[in-house]
Design an enzyme around this catalytic site. Structure first.
Site, PDB file in Angstrom:
ATOM      1  CB  SER A 173     -21.171  11.350   5.209  1.00 24.49           C
ATOM      2  OG  SER A 173     -22.201  10.792   5.988  1.00 24.49           O
ATOM      3  CG  HIS A 214     -19.206   6.556   3.441  1.00 23.85           C
ATOM      4  ND1 HIS A 214     -18.488   5.465   2.986  1.00 23.85           N
ATOM      5  CD2 HIS A 214     -20.113   6.068   4.327  1.00 23.85           C
ATOM      6  CE1 HIS A 214     -18.926   4.381   3.580  1.00 23.85           C
ATOM      7  NE2 HIS A 214     -19.914   4.707   4.407  1.00 23.85           N
ATOM      8  NE  ARG A 219      -3.380  -0.343   2.770  1.00 19.98           N
ATOM      9  CZ  ARG A 219      -4.494  -0.702   2.140  1.00 19.98           C
ATOM     10  NH1 ARG A 219      -5.126   0.171   1.383  1.00 19.98           N
ATOM     11  NH2 ARG A 219      -4.998  -1.909   2.281  1.00 19.98           N
ATOM     12  CG  ASN A 231     -14.069   9.179   1.064  1.00 18.93           C
ATOM     13  OD1 ASN A 231     -14.250   8.987  -0.137  1.00 18.93           O
ATOM     14  ND2 ASN A 231     -14.212   8.225   1.972  1.00 18.93           N
ATOM     15  NE  ARG A 269      -7.497  -0.915  -4.760  1.00 15.07           N
ATOM     16  CZ  ARG A 269      -7.670  -2.217  -4.832  1.00 15.07           C
ATOM     17  NH1 ARG A 269      -7.665  -2.937  -3.736  1.00 15.07           N
ATOM     18  NH2 ARG A 269      -7.862  -2.808  -5.983  1.00 15.07           N
ATOM     19  N   GLY A 324      -8.181   6.652   9.558  1.00 13.70           N
ATOM     20  CA  GLY A 324      -9.133   5.575   9.808  1.00 13.70           C
ATOM     21  C   GLY A 324      -9.990   5.284   8.583  1.00 13.70           C
ATOM     22  CG  ASP A 347     -15.464   5.638   5.091  1.00 13.67           C
ATOM     23  OD1 ASP A 347     -14.880   6.363   4.276  1.00 13.67           O
ATOM     24  OD2 ASP A 347     -15.900   4.510   4.796  1.00 13.67           O
TER      25      ASP A 347
HETATM   26  C1  GRF Z   1     -20.239   6.418  -4.411  1.00 11.26           C
HETATM   27  O1  GRF Z   1     -21.435   6.096  -3.762  1.00 11.26           O
HETATM   28  C2  GRF Z   1     -19.108   6.473  -3.441  1.00 11.26           C
HETATM   29  O2  GRF Z   1     -19.381   7.126  -2.272  1.00 11.26           O
HETATM   30  C3  GRF Z   1     -18.909   5.015  -3.218  1.00 11.26           C
HETATM   31  O3  GRF Z   1     -18.902   4.496  -4.522  1.00 11.26           O
HETATM   32  C4  GRF Z   1     -19.769   5.287  -5.309  1.00 11.26           C
HETATM   33  C5  GRF Z   1     -18.995   5.816  -6.494  1.00 11.26           C
HETATM   34  O4  GRF Z   1     -19.816   5.927  -7.586  1.00 11.26           O
HETATM   35  N1  GRF Z   1     -17.755   4.708  -2.428  1.00 11.26           N
HETATM   36  P1  GRF Z   1     -19.336   6.638  -8.929  1.00 11.26           P
HETATM   37  O5  GRF Z   1     -18.037   5.975  -9.361  1.00 11.26           O
HETATM   38  O6  GRF Z   1     -19.165   8.100  -8.641  1.00 11.26           O
HETATM   39  O7  GRF Z   1     -20.431   6.383  -9.909  1.00 11.26           O
END
Ligand code: GRF
Length: 198
Positions: A135, A108, A64, A106, A90, A142, A144
């Site tokens: 969110s 989520h 990583r 990010n 990742r 960590g 999220d």
């Molecule tokens: C989103 O819901 C993101 O938060 C999640 O994967 C999805 C990504 O979708 N981890 P896209 O590639 O923007 O269509």
């Protein structure tokens, strides 16, 4: 003008929404770079918008840390003001997070701190909750777990599947992301200073 790099793994629909928003001359941020950990479908948006893109294939590195160092090297070439993880599936190594924090955010598909991790939609469904959400957070070391910048609830319907629920969450994620990036660009949301690039 706030410059933004977006990192993806998938279809990049949230990226596309940000690109569309940033095409408005009145929007105070521009996507200047798009990166992925694989040959993601969403890289097509980079081509469509004439934005430089790169792939740092996860599979091509032994660790990583080595993967993250190359990702950092690519980002340092362009030195964006903000890095947006939008469906990058990742976990970033701590050195990369430290290099960019707090100017790395990010999206989520859950109402954090509930249902962090790669399966936020599936986990909410399995838990039988009446509502979940979307969110936007600052990335920390960590999963999220960083400071929450914006979030909104989304109801879970009785006949929801993972894909129907995710399809209703995504427009909310997009709206929150576009709004958070705007607020950062306009100085309404202070993430703090970024350490000097190394
Ligand atoms: C989103 O819901 C993101 O938060 C999640 O994967 C999805 C990504 O979708 N981890 P896209 O590639 O923007 O269509």
């Amino acid at each position: 003008m706030l410059t933004v790099a977006v990192l993806i793994s998938g279809t990049g629909s949230n990226l596309r929404a940000l690109l569309d928003a940033a095409a408005d001359p009145g929007y105070p941020a521009r996507v200047i770079l798009i990166g992925a950990d694989r040959e993601a479908e969403g890289l097509a948006h980079a081509e469509a918008f004439g934005i430089p893109s790169f792939v740092v294939p996860w599979d091509a590195f032994d660790s990583r840390e080595a993967w993250g160092a190359e990702l950092d090297a690519q980002l340092q070439v362009w030195k964006p003001d903000l890095v947006v993880l939008s469906g990058l599936m990742r976990l970033l190594p701590p050195a990369l997070v430290q290099a960019w924090a707090p100017r790395i955010i990010n999206t989520h598909p859950a109402y954090l701190p509930s249902f962090p991790g790669a399966h936020g939609v599936r986990d909410a469904l399995a838990a039988g909750v009446a509502e979940t959400g979307a969110s936007v957070i600052v990335v920390d070391d960590g999963v999220d777990s960083g400071p929450i910048l914006a979030q909104e609830h989304v109801p879970v319907l009785p006949d929801d599947t993972e894909s129907s629920l995710h399809a209703r969450i995504k427009p909310v994620e997009r709206r929150l992301l576009i709004d958070v990036v705007r607020r950062i660009a306009e100085g309404d949301l202070d993430l703090g200073a970024r350490p000097q690039p190394h």
